[in-house]
Design a protein around this motif. Structure first.
Motif, PDB file in Angstrom:
ATOM      1  N   SER A 199      -9.765   1.289   5.210  1.00 64.37           N
ATOM      2  CA  SER A 199      -9.010   2.165   4.318  1.00 64.37           C
ATOM      3  C   SER A 199      -8.142   1.340   3.361  1.00 64.37           C
ATOM      4  N   LEU A 200      -7.497   0.318   3.880  1.00 59.91           N
ATOM      5  CA  LEU A 200      -6.687  -0.578   3.056  1.00 59.91           C
ATOM      6  C   LEU A 200      -7.567  -1.366   2.081  1.00 59.91           C
ATOM      7  N   VAL A 219      -2.433  -7.454  -0.356  1.00 63.05           N
ATOM      8  CA  VAL A 219      -3.144  -8.565   0.293  1.00 63.05           C
ATOM      9  C   VAL A 219      -2.373  -9.010   1.530  1.00 63.05           C
ATOM     10  N   TYR A 220      -1.065  -9.115   1.406  1.00 62.42           N
ATOM     11  CA  TYR A 220      -0.236  -9.460   2.574  1.00 62.42           C
ATOM     12  C   TYR A 220      -0.396  -8.398   3.657  1.00 62.42           C
ATOM     13  N   GLN A 221      -0.358  -7.130   3.272  1.00 59.53           N
ATOM     14  CA  GLN A 221      -0.528  -6.044   4.242  1.00 59.53           C
ATOM     15  C   GLN A 221      -1.898  -6.128   4.909  1.00 59.53           C
ATOM     16  N   PHE A 222      -2.931  -6.460   4.145  1.00 61.78           N
ATOM     17  CA  PHE A 222      -4.274  -6.611   4.702  1.00 61.78           C
ATOM     18  C   PHE A 222      -4.286  -7.708   5.765  1.00 61.78           C
ATOM     19  N   LEU A 223      -3.660  -8.839   5.470  1.00 63.90           N
ATOM     20  CA  LEU A 223      -3.608  -9.941   6.431  1.00 63.90           C
ATOM     21  C   LEU A 223      -2.811  -9.566   7.678  1.00 63.90           C
ATOM     22  N   VAL A 224      -1.740  -8.829   7.518  1.00 67.45           N
ATOM     23  CA  VAL A 224      -0.945  -8.377   8.666  1.00 67.45           C
ATOM     24  C   VAL A 224      -1.776  -7.438   9.536  1.00 67.45           C
ATOM     25  N   GLU A 225      -2.470  -6.496   8.930  1.00 65.17           N
ATOM     26  CA  GLU A 225      -3.304  -5.560   9.691  1.00 65.17           C
ATOM     27  C   GLU A 225      -4.461  -6.294  10.375  1.00 65.17           C
ATOM     28  N   PHE A 246       2.473 -16.294  -6.714  1.00 62.11           N
ATOM     29  CA  PHE A 246       2.765 -15.361  -5.631  1.00 62.11           C
ATOM     30  C   PHE A 246       2.392 -15.990  -4.293  1.00 62.11           C
ATOM     31  N   PRO A 247       3.027 -15.554  -3.210  1.00 57.10           N
ATOM     32  CA  PRO A 247       2.647 -16.062  -1.889  1.00 57.10           C
ATOM     33  C   PRO A 247       1.227 -15.635  -1.497  1.00 57.10           C
ATOM     34  N   PHE A 248       0.801 -14.470  -1.987  1.00 55.20           N
ATOM     35  CA  PHE A 248      -0.541 -13.944  -1.719  1.00 55.20           C
ATOM     36  C   PHE A 248      -1.061 -13.336  -3.016  1.00 55.20           C
TER      37      PHE A 248
END
Length: 180
Positions: free
Chosen positions: A111-112, A135-141, A5-7
């Motif tokens: 929260s994430l 994990v990708y969403q965490f890095l974006v945030e 996976f990428p993340f």
């Protein structure tokens, strides 16, 4: 399968009173740690940084570092990730080998974090795929917090220079900064 996976998530946790950590060889994964209470000290890149509540640091793989509590209540949350796209994501976030940040608005990120933590403890047929997305969403945030919070996003030719100056000031605000 997640290693393709990428993340992907390698580890996630919470320490009510962070122990002293010394990693001369670094950590084998990309690491983001943030403090939710108390004070600690992070030693990285030959520098010492105070890390208080709402402070955070990011480390690339295998980068030497240490950290320790300065108060009995230094509570930390950490997420370790890997994947073929994490390195490039940190480049996009303007993070070198490491970065230290202060006074972040961590409520949304926390929260994430809780969502990822809870999801990682459950058995789910699609768990690895879902966690990769989280994990990708965490890095974006996280990127939004460190690069864009409280400011208008502009895409002019000086944007990288402004972000680099902002990051330098955030990391060294407590030292005597010279013009040079």
């Amino acid at each position: 399968a997640e290693y393709f996976f990428p993340f992907f998530l390698e580890g996630i946790g919470y320490n009510k009173c962070e122990e002293d950590i010394m990693r001369k060889e670094g950590y084998p994964n990309y690491l983001i740690l943030y403090a939710s209470e108390g004070k600690g000290e992070v030693c990285v890149g030959g520098e010492r940084f105070l890390l208080e509540e709402n402070g955070s640091f990011v480390l690339r793989k295998n980068y030497p570092h240490s950290y320790r509590a300065l108060t009995d209540n230094w509570n930390t949350h950490w997420i370790a990730s890997d994947g073929y796209a994490v390195d490039k994501m940190l480049d996009v976030m303007h993070i070198g080998d490491y970065a230290v940040f202060h006074d972040l608005q961590l409520e949304g990120l926390h929260s994430l974090f809780r969502k990822i933590y809870l999801y990682s403890t459950e058995q789910n047929e699609y768990g690895n795929f879902d966690i990769s997305v989280m994990v990708y969403q965490f890095l974006v945030e996280y990127n939004k917090l460190i690069n864009y919070s409280g400011q208008d996003i502009s895409f002019n030719c000086n944007h990288d220079a402004v972000l680099a100056a902002k990051r330098f000031i955030e990391q060294y605000y407590f030292k005597d900064i010279k013009l040079a």
